[in-house]
Write a protein that holds these residues in place. Structure first.
Motif, PDB file in Angstrom:
ATOM      1  N   GLU A 111       0.812  -1.217   0.000  1.00 42.48           N
ATOM      2  CA  GLU A 111       0.000   0.000   0.000  1.00 42.48           C
ATOM      3  C   GLU A 111       0.845   1.266   0.000  1.00 42.48           C
ATOM      4  O   GLU A 111       0.326   2.362  -0.211  1.00 42.48           O
ATOM      5  CB  GLU A 111      -0.926   0.021   1.220  1.00 42.48           C
ATOM      6  N   TYR A 112       2.131   1.141   0.250  1.00 41.72           N
ATOM      7  CA  TYR A 112       3.009   2.298   0.393  1.00 41.72           C
ATOM      8  C   TYR A 112       3.759   2.594  -0.902  1.00 41.72           C
ATOM      9  O   TYR A 112       4.040   1.700  -1.699  1.00 41.72           O
ATOM     10  CB  TYR A 112       3.978   2.075   1.542  1.00 41.72           C
ATOM     11  N   ASP A 113       4.116   3.870  -1.053  1.00 49.05           N
ATOM     12  CA  ASP A 113       4.738   4.322  -2.288  1.00 49.05           C
ATOM     13  C   ASP A 113       6.257   4.437  -2.197  1.00 49.05           C
ATOM     14  O   ASP A 113       6.957   4.218  -3.195  1.00 49.05           O
ATOM     15  CB  ASP A 113       4.160   5.684  -2.683  1.00 49.05           C
ATOM     16  N   TYR A 114       6.778   4.847  -1.039  1.00 43.62           N
ATOM     17  CA  TYR A 114       8.225   5.043  -0.888  1.00 43.62           C
ATOM     18  C   TYR A 114       8.679   4.464   0.439  1.00 43.62           C
ATOM     19  O   TYR A 114       7.944   4.512   1.428  1.00 43.62           O
ATOM     20  CB  TYR A 114       8.558   6.547  -0.940  1.00 43.62           C
ATOM     21  N   TRP A 115       9.917   3.963   0.437  1.00 45.56           N
ATOM     22  CA  TRP A 115      10.491   3.312   1.607  1.00 45.56           C
ATOM     23  C   TRP A 115      11.853   3.884   1.932  1.00 45.56           C
ATOM     24  O   TRP A 115      12.612   4.276   1.033  1.00 45.56           O
ATOM     25  CB  TRP A 115      10.643   1.815   1.348  1.00 45.56           C
ATOM     26  N   GLY A 116      12.158   3.906   3.233  1.00 45.20           N
ATOM     27  CA  GLY A 116      13.495   4.249   3.680  1.00 45.20           C
ATOM     28  C   GLY A 116      14.383   3.025   3.698  1.00 45.20           C
ATOM     29  O   GLY A 116      13.949   1.906   3.395  1.00 45.20           O
ATOM     30  N   GLN A 117      15.637   3.229   4.102  1.00 46.06           N
ATOM     31  CA  GLN A 117      16.629   2.161   4.025  1.00 46.06           C
ATOM     32  C   GLN A 117      16.632   1.257   5.248  1.00 46.06           C
ATOM     33  O   GLN A 117      17.241   0.201   5.209  1.00 46.06           O
ATOM     34  CB  GLN A 117      18.033   2.755   3.836  1.00 46.06           C
ATOM     35  N   GLY A 118      15.978   1.634   6.310  1.00 47.83           N
ATOM     36  CA  GLY A 118      15.917   0.804   7.498  1.00 47.83           C
ATOM     37  C   GLY A 118      16.973   1.145   8.530  1.00 47.83           C
ATOM     38  O   GLY A 118      18.063   1.637   8.211  1.00 47.83           O
ATOM     39  N   THR A 119      16.627   0.863   9.780  1.00 43.43           N
ATOM     40  CA  THR A 119      17.561   1.041  10.890  1.00 43.43           C
ATOM     41  C   THR A 119      17.438  -0.181  11.794  1.00 43.43           C
ATOM     42  O   THR A 119      16.330  -0.641  12.077  1.00 43.43           O
ATOM     43  CB  THR A 119      17.286   2.349  11.655  1.00 43.43           C
ATOM     44  N   LEU A 120      18.586  -0.711  12.229  1.00 47.22           N
ATOM     45  CA  LEU A 120      18.598  -1.968  12.962  1.00 47.22           C
ATOM     46  C   LEU A 120      18.384  -1.749  14.452  1.00 47.22           C
ATOM     47  O   LEU A 120      19.073  -0.929  15.080  1.00 47.22           O
ATOM     48  CB  LEU A 120      19.936  -2.681  12.737  1.00 47.22           C
ATOM     49  N   VAL A 121      17.439  -2.501  14.998  1.00 41.53           N
ATOM     50  CA  VAL A 121      17.175  -2.509  16.433  1.00 41.53           C
ATOM     51  C   VAL A 121      17.486  -3.912  16.954  1.00 41.53           C
ATOM     52  O   VAL A 121      16.938  -4.891  16.448  1.00 41.53           O
ATOM     53  CB  VAL A 121      15.712  -2.141  16.733  1.00 41.53           C
ATOM     54  N   THR A 122      18.354  -3.982  17.940  1.00 39.11           N
ATOM     55  CA  THR A 122      18.708  -5.264  18.544  1.00 39.11           C
ATOM     56  C   THR A 122      18.418  -5.184  20.034  1.00 39.11           C
ATOM     57  O   THR A 122      18.930  -4.297  20.729  1.00 39.11           O
ATOM     58  CB  THR A 122      20.193  -5.592  18.326  1.00 39.11           C
ATOM     59  N   VAL A 123      17.596  -6.110  20.510  1.00 41.11           N
ATOM     60  CA  VAL A 123      17.222  -6.147  21.917  1.00 41.11           C
ATOM     61  C   VAL A 123      17.811  -7.410  22.531  1.00 41.11           C
ATOM     62  O   VAL A 123      17.468  -8.526  22.121  1.00 41.11           O
ATOM     63  CB  VAL A 123      15.694  -6.127  22.099  1.00 41.11           C
ATOM     64  N   SER A 124      18.686  -7.218  23.498  1.00 34.22           N
ATOM     65  CA  SER A 124      19.331  -8.358  24.133  1.00 34.22           C
ATOM     66  C   SER A 124      18.552  -8.781  25.382  1.00 34.22           C
ATOM     67  O   SER A 124      17.941  -7.947  26.060  1.00 34.22           O
ATOM     68  CB  SER A 124      20.765  -8.009  24.525  1.00 34.22           C
ATOM     69  N   SER A 125      18.606 -10.064  25.665  1.00 33.76           N
ATOM     70  CA  SER A 125      17.858 -10.590  26.823  1.00 33.76           C
ATOM     71  C   SER A 125      18.699 -10.560  28.092  1.00 33.76           C
ATOM     72  O   SER A 125      19.875 -10.285  28.072  1.00 33.76           O
ATOM     73  CB  SER A 125      17.407 -12.019  26.529  1.00 33.76           C
TER      74      SER A 125
END
Length: 125
Positions: A111-125
């Motif tokens: 449904e979306y027209d444009y996308w960004g490149q992404g950013t990494l989220v890492t959650v440690s336990s």
């Protein structure tokens, strides 16, 4: 239209992060914006979306009550405040914009027209 996502990083479970998505288009205030994420070996999934005015917001059940999407049209920026993070929130987070008319809540990737490149989220336990 260019989108720049930032704010990802490494955080312990229970911690918080705030992601930002800056959109380089002067008609930004007329766009709906969404956040998606893609974990290791998984398909891209909907996280949250916000209407052009910010008056309507939608969330995936998995993040409801923990994440908040907001926007500042004066800064061409959409935010995703993520609290009480869990290891299963680990993913690359993407922002995307929808131009023109639409039917909320905009949960689907196509449904979306444009996308960004992404950013990494890492959650440690």
């Amino acid at each position: 239209v260019q989108l720049q996502a930032s704010g990802g990083g490494l955080v312990q479970a229970g911690g918080s992060l705030r992601l930002s998505c800056v959109v380089s288009d002067r008609t930004f205030r007329s766009y709906a914006v969404g956040w998606f994420r893609q974990g290791p070996g998984k398909e891209r999934e909907f996280v949250a979306s916000i209407s052009w005015s910010g008056g309507s917001t939608y969330y995936a059940d998995s993040v409801k009550g923990r994440f908040t999407i907001s926007r500042d049209n004066a800064k061409n920026t959409v935010y995703l405040q993520m609290n009480s993070l869990k290891p299963e929130d680990t993913a690359i987070y993407y922002c995307a914009v929808k131009k023109g008319s639409y039917y909320p809540p905009l949960r689907n990737v196509d449904e979306y027209d444009y996308w960004g490149q992404g950013t990494l989220v890492t959650v440690s336990s």
